[in-house]
Write a protein that holds these residues in place. Structure first.
Motif, mmCIF file in Angstrom:
data_model
loop_
_atom_site.group_PDB
_atom_site.id
_atom_site.type_symbol
_atom_site.label_atom_id
_atom_site.label_comp_id
_atom_site.label_asym_id
_atom_site.label_seq_id
_atom_site.Cartn_x
_atom_site.Cartn_y
_atom_site.Cartn_z
ATOM 1 N N ASN A 45 -11.698 -4.833 -0.814
ATOM 2 C CA ASN A 45 -10.668 -4.224 -0.855
ATOM 3 C C ASN A 45 -9.181 -4.190 -1.449
ATOM 4 O O ASN A 45 -8.364 -3.557 -1.736
ATOM 5 N N LEU A 46 -8.850 -5.536 -0.563
ATOM 6 C CA LEU A 46 -7.738 -5.582 -0.395
ATOM 7 C C LEU A 46 -7.310 -6.106 -1.272
ATOM 8 O O LEU A 46 -5.720 -6.280 -1.911
ATOM 9 N N PHE A 47 -7.993 -7.216 -2.209
ATOM 10 C CA PHE A 47 -7.819 -8.059 -3.372
ATOM 11 C C PHE A 47 -7.922 -7.050 -4.685
ATOM 12 O O PHE A 47 -6.704 -6.846 -5.043
ATOM 13 N N SER A 48 -8.885 -5.847 -4.382
ATOM 14 C CA SER A 48 -8.322 -5.398 -5.892
ATOM 15 C C SER A 48 -7.316 -4.073 -5.618
ATOM 16 O O SER A 48 -7.310 -3.272 -6.760
ATOM 17 N N GLY A 49 -6.867 -3.971 -4.461
ATOM 18 C CA GLY A 49 -5.630 -2.786 -4.577
ATOM 19 C C GLY A 49 -4.350 -3.561 -5.497
ATOM 20 O O GLY A 49 -3.592 -2.850 -5.526
ATOM 21 N N LEU A 50 -4.186 -5.060 -5.649
ATOM 22 C CA LEU A 50 -3.098 -5.643 -5.971
ATOM 23 C C LEU A 50 -3.747 -6.112 -7.565
ATOM 24 O O LEU A 50 -2.700 -6.569 -7.768
ATOM 25 N N ASP A 51 -5.437 -5.548 -7.855
ATOM 26 C CA ASP A 51 -5.238 -6.087 -9.199
ATOM 27 C C ASP A 51 -5.571 -5.226 -10.040
ATOM 28 O O ASP A 51 -5.768 -4.433 -10.756
ATOM 29 N N ILE A 157 4.365 2.648 -7.880
ATOM 30 C CA ILE A 157 3.090 2.775 -6.634
ATOM 31 C C ILE A 157 2.323 4.093 -7.117
ATOM 32 O O ILE A 157 1.438 4.119 -7.431
ATOM 33 N N TYR A 158 3.215 5.085 -7.319
ATOM 34 C CA TYR A 158 2.055 6.099 -7.755
ATOM 35 C C TYR A 158 1.668 6.456 -9.073
ATOM 36 O O TYR A 158 0.891 7.076 -9.147
ATOM 37 N N THR A 276 8.919 -8.848 -1.944
ATOM 38 C CA THR A 276 7.209 -8.312 -2.655
ATOM 39 C C THR A 276 5.938 -8.648 -2.348
ATOM 40 O O THR A 276 5.486 -8.279 -2.254
ATOM 41 N N ALA A 277 6.277 -9.721 -1.504
ATOM 42 C CA ALA A 277 5.036 -10.147 -0.511
ATOM 43 C C ALA A 277 4.882 -8.737 0.367
ATOM 44 O O ALA A 277 3.904 -8.559 0.888
ATOM 45 N N SER A 278 5.899 -8.514 1.047
ATOM 46 C CA SER A 278 5.846 -7.601 2.560
ATOM 47 C C SER A 278 5.242 -5.969 1.031
ATOM 48 O O SER A 278 4.648 -5.548 1.822
ATOM 49 N N ILE A 279 5.758 -6.210 0.348
ATOM 50 C CA ILE A 279 5.586 -4.347 -1.004
ATOM 51 C C ILE A 279 3.623 -4.729 -1.180
ATOM 52 O O ILE A 279 3.132 -4.140 -0.263
ATOM 53 N N LEU A 280 3.798 -5.885 -1.479
ATOM 54 C CA LEU A 280 2.354 -6.387 -1.712
ATOM 55 C C LEU A 280 1.378 -6.446 -0.429
ATOM 56 O O LEU A 280 0.249 -5.445 -0.644
ATOM 57 N N PHE A 281 1.220 -6.442 0.218
ATOM 58 C CA PHE A 281 0.736 -6.292 1.536
ATOM 59 C C PHE A 281 0.712 -5.110 2.255
ATOM 60 O O PHE A 281 -0.535 -4.879 2.669
ATOM 61 N N ILE A 282 1.798 -4.493 2.023
ATOM 62 C CA ILE A 282 1.573 -2.705 2.447
ATOM 63 C C ILE A 282 0.732 -2.128 0.818
ATOM 64 O O ILE A 282 -0.357 -1.269 1.373
ATOM 65 N N VAL A 283 0.765 -2.244 -0.052
ATOM 66 C CA VAL A 283 0.146 -1.597 -1.573
ATOM 67 C C VAL A 283 -2.203 -2.241 -1.060
ATOM 68 O O VAL A 283 -2.670 -1.692 -0.782
ATOM 69 N N GLY A 284 -1.943 -3.364 -0.591
ATOM 70 C CA GLY A 284 -3.694 -3.924 -0.430
ATOM 71 C C GLY A 284 -4.256 -2.964 0.684
ATOM 72 O O GLY A 284 -4.784 -2.485 0.667
ATOM 73 N N SER A 286 -3.566 -0.230 2.156
ATOM 74 C CA SER A 286 -2.922 0.884 1.977
ATOM 75 C C SER A 286 -4.435 1.236 1.169
ATOM 76 O O SER A 286 -5.087 1.859 1.241
ATOM 77 N N ALA A 287 -4.776 0.200 0.364
ATOM 78 C CA ALA A 287 -6.026 0.400 -0.153
ATOM 79 C C ALA A 287 -7.979 0.537 0.050
ATOM 80 O O ALA A 287 -8.438 1.035 -0.069
ATOM 81 N N VAL A 288 -6.963 0.013 1.532
ATOM 82 C CA VAL A 288 -8.285 -0.516 2.367
ATOM 83 C C VAL A 288 -8.417 1.224 3.065
ATOM 84 O O VAL A 288 -9.561 1.332 3.142
ATOM 85 N N PHE A 289 -7.247 1.605 3.644
ATOM 86 C CA PHE A 289 -7.317 2.577 4.370
ATOM 87 C C PHE A 289 -7.797 3.658 3.011
ATOM 88 O O PHE A 289 -8.146 4.630 3.841
ATOM 89 N N ALA A 290 -7.399 3.910 2.415
ATOM 90 C CA ALA A 290 -7.582 4.249 1.185
ATOM 91 C C ALA A 290 -9.307 4.725 0.670
ATOM 92 O O ALA A 290 -9.810 5.619 0.705
#
Length: 429
Positions: A45-51, A157-158, A276-284, A286-290
Protein backbone atom coordinates in the motif's frame (compact mmCIF):
# COMPACT_ATOMS: atom_id res chain seq x y z
CA UNK A 1 -6.99 -3.85 15.62
CA UNK A 2 -8.90 -0.57 15.47
CA UNK A 3 -8.02 0.20 19.08
CA UNK A 4 -4.32 -0.44 18.44
CA UNK A 5 -4.39 1.69 15.29
CA UNK A 6 -6.09 4.65 16.98
CA UNK A 7 -4.20 4.46 20.29
CA UNK A 8 -0.77 4.12 18.68
CA UNK A 9 -1.45 6.96 16.23
CA UNK A 10 -2.68 9.35 18.93
CA UNK A 11 0.10 8.31 21.31
CA UNK A 12 2.85 8.84 18.71
CA UNK A 13 1.41 12.22 17.75
CA UNK A 14 1.35 13.17 21.43
CA UNK A 15 5.05 12.26 21.69
CA UNK A 16 5.83 14.63 18.82
CA UNK A 17 6.58 11.95 16.21
CA UNK A 18 6.21 13.38 12.66
CA UNK A 19 2.80 12.49 11.32
CA UNK A 20 4.11 10.45 8.38
CA UNK A 21 6.04 8.17 10.73
CA UNK A 22 3.12 8.08 13.17
CA UNK A 23 0.79 6.80 10.45
CA UNK A 24 3.32 4.23 9.21
CA UNK A 25 4.16 2.87 12.67
CA UNK A 26 0.48 2.76 13.68
CA UNK A 27 -0.27 0.81 10.52
CA UNK A 28 2.56 -1.64 11.18
CA UNK A 29 1.41 -2.22 14.77
CA UNK A 30 -2.19 -2.78 13.65
CA UNK A 31 -1.05 -5.32 11.03
CA UNK A 32 1.08 -7.08 13.64
CA UNK A 33 -2.03 -7.50 15.82
CA UNK A 34 -3.92 -9.14 12.96
CA UNK A 35 -2.51 -12.66 12.27
CA UNK A 36 -4.42 -12.94 8.97
CA UNK A 37 -2.52 -9.97 7.51
CA UNK A 38 1.05 -10.07 6.24
CA UNK A 39 3.47 -7.21 6.83
CA UNK A 40 3.90 -7.05 3.06
CA UNK A 41 0.50 -5.34 2.75
CA UNK A 42 2.07 -2.26 4.35
CA UNK A 43 4.81 -2.11 1.74
CA UNK A 44 2.30 -2.85 -1.02
CA UNK A 45 0.00 0.00 0.00
CA UNK A 46 2.95 2.32 0.58
CA UNK A 47 3.91 2.00 -3.07
CA UNK A 48 0.40 1.70 -4.52
CA UNK A 49 -0.41 5.05 -2.90
CA UNK A 50 2.25 6.63 -5.11
CA UNK A 51 1.36 4.72 -8.29
CA UNK A 52 -0.68 7.48 -9.90
CA UNK A 53 -0.04 9.35 -13.14
CA UNK A 54 -1.78 12.60 -12.02
CA UNK A 55 0.57 12.65 -9.00
CA UNK A 56 3.39 13.50 -11.42
CA UNK A 57 1.97 17.01 -11.60
CA UNK A 58 3.07 17.77 -8.05
CA UNK A 59 6.91 17.68 -8.46
CA UNK A 60 6.64 19.62 -11.72
CA UNK A 61 4.56 22.39 -10.13
CA UNK A 62 7.04 22.54 -7.23
CA UNK A 63 9.95 22.78 -9.68
CA UNK A 64 8.17 25.51 -11.67
CA UNK A 65 7.72 27.56 -8.50
CA UNK A 66 11.39 27.11 -7.55
CA UNK A 67 12.51 28.16 -11.05
CA UNK A 68 10.29 31.24 -11.02
CA UNK A 69 11.60 32.20 -7.57
CA UNK A 70 15.16 31.79 -8.83
CA UNK A 71 14.23 33.98 -11.76
CA UNK A 72 13.60 37.07 -9.59
CA UNK A 73 9.86 36.46 -9.45
CA UNK A 74 9.57 37.51 -5.82
CA UNK A 75 11.25 40.88 -6.43
CA UNK A 76 9.18 41.57 -9.54
CA UNK A 77 5.82 40.79 -7.94
CA UNK A 78 6.67 42.63 -4.74
CA UNK A 79 7.77 45.75 -6.63
CA UNK A 80 4.59 45.75 -8.71
CA UNK A 81 2.28 45.12 -5.74
CA UNK A 82 3.97 47.78 -3.58
CA UNK A 83 3.74 50.33 -6.38
CA UNK A 84 0.08 49.44 -7.01
CA UNK A 85 -1.23 49.81 -3.44
CA UNK A 86 1.75 51.05 -1.42
CA UNK A 87 0.65 54.70 -1.30
CA UNK A 88 -2.60 53.90 0.49
CA UNK A 89 -3.08 53.77 4.26
CA UNK A 90 -1.46 50.54 5.40
CA UNK A 91 -0.04 50.24 1.88
CA UNK A 92 2.74 47.78 2.60
CA UNK A 93 0.29 45.53 4.43
CA UNK A 94 -1.89 45.58 1.32
CA UNK A 95 1.22 44.92 -0.79
CA UNK A 96 1.99 41.93 1.44
CA UNK A 97 -1.46 40.45 0.77
CA UNK A 98 -1.35 41.22 -2.96
CA UNK A 99 2.15 39.80 -3.45
CA UNK A 100 1.38 36.53 -1.68
CA UNK A 101 -1.89 36.24 -3.62
CA UNK A 102 0.05 36.66 -6.88
CA UNK A 103 2.66 34.17 -5.72
CA UNK A 104 0.03 31.63 -4.69
CA UNK A 105 -0.84 31.25 -8.37
CA UNK A 106 2.63 29.80 -8.88
CA UNK A 107 3.83 28.03 -5.73
CA UNK A 108 0.78 26.03 -4.56
CA UNK A 109 2.34 25.84 -1.09
CA UNK A 110 1.59 27.98 1.95
CA UNK A 111 4.91 27.15 3.61
CA UNK A 112 6.87 28.14 0.49
CA UNK A 113 5.02 31.46 0.32
CA UNK A 114 5.75 32.24 3.98
CA UNK A 115 9.40 31.22 3.87
CA UNK A 116 10.20 32.88 0.52
CA UNK A 117 8.43 36.14 -0.35
CA UNK A 118 6.89 36.29 3.12
CA UNK A 119 10.27 36.79 4.80
CA UNK A 120 11.10 39.69 2.47
CA UNK A 121 7.69 41.30 3.01
CA UNK A 122 8.04 41.12 6.79
CA UNK A 123 11.41 42.90 6.64
CA UNK A 124 9.97 45.66 4.44
CA UNK A 125 6.99 46.18 6.74
CA UNK A 126 9.25 46.39 9.81
CA UNK A 127 11.41 49.04 8.11
CA UNK A 128 8.26 51.02 7.31
CA UNK A 129 7.24 51.12 10.98
CA UNK A 130 4.85 48.19 11.26
CA UNK A 131 4.95 46.04 14.38
CA UNK A 132 7.10 42.97 13.71
CA UNK A 133 4.46 40.72 15.31
CA UNK A 134 1.70 42.22 13.15
CA UNK A 135 3.79 41.86 9.98
CA UNK A 136 4.47 38.21 10.80
CA UNK A 137 0.81 37.50 11.66
CA UNK A 138 -0.42 39.10 8.43
CA UNK A 139 2.08 37.11 6.38
CA UNK A 140 1.14 33.79 8.00
CA UNK A 141 -2.58 34.51 7.54
CA UNK A 142 -2.19 35.50 3.89
CA UNK A 143 0.03 32.50 3.07
CA UNK A 144 -2.94 30.15 3.45
CA UNK A 145 -4.16 31.48 0.09
CA UNK A 146 -1.32 29.44 -1.47
CA UNK A 147 -3.08 26.05 -1.33
CA UNK A 148 -6.45 27.52 -2.39
CA UNK A 149 -5.65 29.51 -5.55
CA UNK A 150 -4.41 27.15 -8.30
CA UNK A 151 -2.15 25.39 -8.89
CA UNK A 152 -2.41 23.73 -5.50
CA UNK A 153 -0.60 20.68 -4.15
CA UNK A 154 -3.44 19.94 -1.73
CA UNK A 155 -5.96 20.03 -4.58
CA UNK A 156 -3.88 17.54 -6.56
CA UNK A 157 -3.92 15.16 -3.60
CA UNK A 158 -7.65 15.75 -2.99
CA UNK A 159 -8.54 14.94 -6.61
CA UNK A 160 -6.67 11.64 -6.25
CA UNK A 161 -8.47 10.85 -3.00
CA UNK A 162 -12.02 11.63 -4.15
CA UNK A 163 -13.20 10.44 -7.57
CA UNK A 164 -16.14 12.82 -7.32
CA UNK A 165 -14.03 15.84 -8.33
CA UNK A 166 -11.46 16.56 -11.03
CA UNK A 167 -8.20 18.42 -10.64
CA UNK A 168 -9.26 21.08 -13.14
CA UNK A 169 -12.63 21.57 -11.45
CA UNK A 170 -10.92 21.99 -8.09
CA UNK A 171 -8.40 24.47 -9.51
CA UNK A 172 -11.24 26.62 -10.85
CA UNK A 173 -13.33 26.23 -7.67
CA UNK A 174 -10.49 27.65 -5.56
CA UNK A 175 -10.14 30.99 -7.38
CA UNK A 176 -13.13 32.87 -5.91
CA UNK A 177 -12.63 31.56 -2.33
CA UNK A 178 -8.93 32.46 -2.51
CA UNK A 179 -9.72 36.00 -3.64
CA UNK A 180 -12.36 36.31 -0.90
CA UNK A 181 -9.79 35.35 1.72
CA UNK A 182 -7.36 37.94 0.37
CA UNK A 183 -10.10 40.59 0.32
CA UNK A 184 -11.11 39.85 3.93
CA UNK A 185 -7.49 40.33 5.04
CA UNK A 186 -7.30 43.61 3.13
CA UNK A 187 -10.27 44.84 5.20
CA UNK A 188 -8.60 43.74 8.44
CA UNK A 189 -5.30 45.38 7.45
CA UNK A 190 -7.07 48.66 6.62
CA UNK A 191 -8.87 48.71 10.00
CA UNK A 192 -5.65 47.95 11.92
CA UNK A 193 -3.66 50.48 9.89
CA UNK A 194 -6.18 53.24 10.63
CA UNK A 195 -6.18 52.42 14.34
CA UNK A 196 -2.37 52.28 14.59
CA UNK A 197 -1.65 54.97 12.01
CA UNK A 198 0.37 52.68 9.75
CA UNK A 199 1.11 54.89 6.76
CA UNK A 200 2.65 54.33 3.36
CA UNK A 201 6.42 54.63 2.98
CA UNK A 202 7.21 56.36 -0.31
CA UNK A 203 10.98 55.81 -0.03
CA UNK A 204 10.44 52.05 -0.21
CA UNK A 205 8.43 52.27 -3.44
CA UNK A 206 9.86 51.91 -6.94
CA UNK A 207 9.65 55.28 -8.74
CA UNK A 208 9.08 53.78 -12.20
CA UNK A 209 5.60 54.16 -13.79
CA UNK A 210 3.02 51.58 -12.76
CA UNK A 211 2.48 50.43 -16.34
CA UNK A 212 6.19 49.72 -16.74
CA UNK A 213 6.19 47.60 -13.59
CA UNK A 214 3.04 45.81 -14.77
CA UNK A 215 4.68 44.88 -18.06
CA UNK A 216 7.69 43.55 -16.17
CA UNK A 217 5.45 41.48 -13.86
CA UNK A 218 3.18 40.25 -16.68
CA UNK A 219 5.25 37.15 -17.66
CA UNK A 220 5.11 35.92 -14.05
CA UNK A 221 1.40 36.73 -13.69
CA UNK A 222 0.62 34.81 -16.90
CA UNK A 223 1.64 31.38 -15.55
CA UNK A 224 -1.69 30.49 -13.83
CA UNK A 225 -3.63 31.62 -16.91
CA UNK A 226 -1.45 29.51 -19.18
CA UNK A 227 -2.01 26.47 -16.97
CA UNK A 228 -5.79 26.85 -16.63
CA UNK A 229 -6.31 28.09 -20.19
CA UNK A 230 -4.32 25.24 -21.71
CA UNK A 231 -6.26 22.67 -19.67
CA UNK A 232 -9.65 24.26 -20.44
CA UNK A 233 -9.06 24.42 -24.20
CA UNK A 234 -7.78 20.85 -24.31
CA UNK A 235 -4.23 21.76 -25.29
CA UNK A 236 -2.80 19.64 -22.48
CA UNK A 237 -3.91 17.61 -19.47
CA UNK A 238 -3.37 18.84 -15.88
CA UNK A 239 -0.31 16.60 -15.57
CA UNK A 240 1.10 17.86 -18.88
CA UNK A 241 0.32 21.41 -17.75
CA UNK A 242 2.78 21.00 -14.88
CA UNK A 243 5.57 20.13 -17.34
CA UNK A 244 4.58 23.12 -19.49
CA UNK A 245 4.82 25.28 -16.37
CA UNK A 246 8.41 24.11 -15.81
CA UNK A 247 9.36 24.88 -19.42
CA UNK A 248 7.70 28.31 -19.20
CA UNK A 249 9.44 29.09 -15.89
CA UNK A 250 12.80 28.20 -17.44
CA UNK A 251 12.21 30.50 -20.41
CA UNK A 252 10.97 33.41 -18.30
CA UNK A 253 13.72 33.15 -15.68
CA UNK A 254 16.53 32.66 -18.20
CA UNK A 255 15.55 34.88 -21.12
CA UNK A 256 12.98 37.41 -19.83
CA UNK A 257 14.23 38.30 -16.35
CA UNK A 258 17.75 36.99 -17.10
CA UNK A 259 18.40 36.14 -13.46
CA UNK A 260 18.14 32.34 -13.65
CA UNK A 261 21.64 31.02 -14.23
CA UNK A 262 22.81 27.50 -14.97
CA UNK A 263 24.83 27.29 -11.74
CA UNK A 264 21.59 27.85 -9.76
CA UNK A 265 19.91 24.73 -11.15
CA UNK A 266 21.55 22.10 -8.87
CA UNK A 267 20.32 23.90 -5.72
CA UNK A 268 16.86 24.38 -7.25
CA UNK A 269 16.63 20.71 -8.22
CA UNK A 270 17.82 19.67 -4.75
CA UNK A 271 15.14 21.76 -3.00
CA UNK A 272 12.50 20.40 -5.37
CA UNK A 273 13.59 16.80 -4.76
CA UNK A 274 13.62 17.32 -0.99
CA UNK A 275 10.13 18.85 -0.91
CA UNK A 276 8.76 16.24 -3.33
CA UNK A 277 10.20 13.36 -1.30
CA UNK A 278 8.69 14.76 1.90
CA UNK A 279 5.24 15.11 0.35
CA UNK A 280 5.32 11.72 -1.39
CA UNK A 281 6.34 10.01 1.84
CA UNK A 282 3.32 11.54 3.55
CA UNK A 283 1.11 10.43 0.63
CA UNK A 284 2.47 6.85 0.82
CA UNK A 285 2.09 6.49 4.58
CA UNK A 286 -1.37 8.08 4.40
CA UNK A 287 -2.36 5.37 1.91
CA UNK A 288 -1.25 2.71 4.42
CA UNK A 289 -3.20 4.36 7.23
CA UNK A 290 -6.30 4.86 5.06
CA UNK A 291 -6.19 1.18 4.00
CA UNK A 292 -6.05 0.07 7.62
CA UNK A 293 -9.03 2.30 8.40
CA UNK A 294 -10.94 0.63 5.56
CA UNK A 295 -10.01 -2.88 6.72
CA UNK A 296 -11.25 -1.98 10.19
CA UNK A 297 -14.46 -0.59 8.63
CA UNK A 298 -14.00 2.65 10.54
CA UNK A 299 -15.32 4.86 7.69
CA UNK A 300 -18.44 2.71 7.45
CA UNK A 301 -19.01 2.86 11.21
CA UNK A 302 -18.61 6.65 11.30
CA UNK A 303 -20.79 7.00 8.20
CA UNK A 304 -23.56 4.90 9.72
CA UNK A 305 -23.42 6.88 12.96
CA UNK A 306 -23.58 10.27 11.22
CA UNK A 307 -26.33 9.08 8.85
CA UNK A 308 -28.34 8.11 11.90
CA UNK A 309 -28.30 11.72 13.07
CA UNK A 310 -30.38 12.74 10.00
CA UNK A 311 -28.57 16.03 9.53
CA UNK A 312 -29.56 18.50 6.82
CA UNK A 313 -26.86 19.47 4.28
CA UNK A 314 -26.12 22.72 6.14
CA UNK A 315 -26.02 20.96 9.51
CA UNK A 316 -23.65 18.36 8.06
CA UNK A 317 -21.35 21.06 6.68
CA UNK A 318 -21.33 22.87 10.02
CA UNK A 319 -20.48 19.60 11.80
CA UNK A 320 -17.69 18.98 9.26
CA UNK A 321 -16.38 22.51 9.87
CA UNK A 322 -16.11 21.91 13.61
CA UNK A 323 -14.54 18.48 13.13
CA UNK A 324 -11.96 19.60 10.57
CA UNK A 325 -11.02 22.77 12.46
CA UNK A 326 -10.21 20.51 15.42
CA UNK A 327 -8.41 17.96 13.24
CA UNK A 328 -6.46 20.72 11.49
CA UNK A 329 -5.01 21.89 14.80
CA UNK A 330 -3.09 18.62 15.12
CA UNK A 331 -2.74 17.27 11.56
CA UNK A 332 -1.22 18.96 8.51
CA UNK A 333 -3.52 19.46 5.48
CA UNK A 334 -2.06 16.74 3.22
CA UNK A 335 -2.50 13.80 5.63
CA UNK A 336 -5.74 15.40 6.80
CA UNK A 337 -7.13 15.13 3.26
CA UNK A 338 -5.89 11.55 2.86
CA UNK A 339 -7.45 10.43 6.14
CA UNK A 340 -10.68 12.43 6.37
CA UNK A 341 -11.91 12.72 2.77
CA UNK A 342 -12.61 8.98 2.24
CA UNK A 343 -14.75 9.11 5.39
CA UNK A 344 -16.58 12.39 4.84
CA UNK A 345 -16.95 12.74 1.05
CA UNK A 346 -19.48 9.86 0.69
CA UNK A 347 -21.60 11.42 3.45
CA UNK A 348 -21.57 14.80 1.69
CA UNK A 349 -22.50 13.14 -1.60
CA UNK A 350 -25.38 11.28 0.03
CA UNK A 351 -26.61 14.55 1.56
CA UNK A 352 -26.69 16.21 -1.87
CA UNK A 353 -23.82 18.65 -1.21
CA UNK A 354 -22.01 19.71 -4.38
CA UNK A 355 -18.68 17.85 -4.49
CA UNK A 356 -16.70 20.98 -5.40
CA UNK A 357 -18.25 23.01 -2.58
CA UNK A 358 -17.49 20.25 -0.10
CA UNK A 359 -13.92 19.95 -1.37
CA UNK A 360 -13.27 23.68 -0.95
CA UNK A 361 -14.81 23.67 2.56
CA UNK A 362 -12.53 20.76 3.52
CA UNK A 363 -9.41 22.37 2.05
CA UNK A 364 -10.06 25.77 3.65
CA UNK A 365 -10.74 24.13 7.02
CA UNK A 366 -7.56 22.07 7.01
CA UNK A 367 -5.51 24.99 5.71
CA UNK A 368 -6.76 27.19 8.56
CA UNK A 369 -5.26 24.60 10.89
CA UNK A 370 -1.83 25.75 9.69
CA UNK A 371 -2.25 29.03 11.59
CA UNK A 372 -3.82 27.62 14.77
CA UNK A 373 -1.58 26.50 17.66
CA UNK A 374 -0.17 24.21 18.90
CA UNK A 375 0.78 22.44 15.64
CA UNK A 376 0.32 25.22 13.10
CA UNK A 377 3.07 24.69 10.53
CA UNK A 378 2.80 28.22 9.17
CA UNK A 379 3.19 29.65 12.65
CA UNK A 380 6.50 27.84 13.15
CA UNK A 381 7.89 28.79 9.72
CA UNK A 382 6.83 32.43 9.98
CA UNK A 383 8.14 32.68 13.54
CA UNK A 384 11.55 31.43 12.38
CA UNK A 385 11.89 33.70 9.33
CA UNK A 386 10.58 36.77 11.19
CA UNK A 387 12.35 36.08 14.51
CA UNK A 388 9.07 36.88 16.29
CA UNK A 389 8.00 34.65 19.22
CA UNK A 390 4.94 32.61 18.34
CA UNK A 391 2.94 33.89 21.30
CA UNK A 392 3.19 37.53 20.18
CA UNK A 393 2.32 36.58 16.62
CA UNK A 394 -0.77 34.58 17.63
CA UNK A 395 -2.07 37.48 19.73
CA UNK A 396 -1.98 39.70 16.62
CA UNK A 397 -4.04 37.21 14.61
CA UNK A 398 -7.39 37.56 16.39
CA UNK A 399 -8.97 39.88 13.82
CA UNK A 400 -7.52 37.88 10.94
CA UNK A 401 -8.91 34.61 12.27
CA UNK A 402 -12.35 36.21 12.62
CA UNK A 403 -12.16 37.34 8.99
CA UNK A 404 -11.02 33.92 7.78
CA UNK A 405 -13.75 32.10 9.73
CA UNK A 406 -16.30 34.52 8.27
CA UNK A 407 -15.18 33.56 4.76
CA UNK A 408 -15.45 29.89 5.73
CA UNK A 409 -19.05 30.46 6.82
CA UNK A 410 -19.79 32.17 3.49
CA UNK A 411 -18.38 29.18 1.63
CA UNK A 412 -20.54 26.91 3.78
CA UNK A 413 -23.81 28.78 3.21
CA UNK A 414 -23.26 29.97 -0.39
CA UNK A 415 -22.35 27.03 -2.65
CA UNK A 416 -22.10 29.27 -5.71
CA UNK A 417 -18.89 30.81 -4.39
CA UNK A 418 -17.22 27.46 -5.06
CA UNK A 419 -19.29 26.11 -7.93
CA UNK A 420 -20.13 29.14 -10.10
CA UNK A 421 -16.83 29.56 -11.98
CA UNK A 422 -16.31 25.83 -12.68
CA UNK A 423 -19.96 25.62 -13.78
CA UNK A 424 -19.59 28.54 -16.20
CA UNK A 425 -16.60 26.84 -17.81
CA UNK A 426 -18.31 23.46 -17.98
CA UNK A 427 -16.82 21.66 -14.98
CA UNK A 428 -19.59 20.23 -12.80
CA UNK A 429 -17.06 18.42 -10.64
Amino acid sequence: MNLVLAASFVGLMGLGVPIAFAMLIAGLLAVAMQPSLSGLVVVQNLFSGLDSFPLLAMPFFILAAELMSGGALTDVLLTFAARLVGKRRGGLGHANILTLTFFSGISGSALADAAGPGAMLIRMMKRAGYSDAYAAALTASTAIVGPIIPPSIIMIIYSLTDDGVTMTGLFLAGIVPGLLIAASLVVVNHIVSVRRNYRSSAELLDPRPLFTLFLRALPALMLPFIILGGIHFGIFTPTEASAVAVFYALLVGRFVYKTLHVEMLPAILFRTALMTASILFIVGTSAVFAWMLTVGQIPQLIGTWIAGLHLSPIELLLAVNVLLLLVGIFIEPLPGVMIMVPILAPLADAAGIAPLQFAIVVIVNLTLGMITPPVGGLLFVTSVVSEVPMGRMVREMKGMLIALLSVLMLLTYVPALSTWLPGVLGYAR
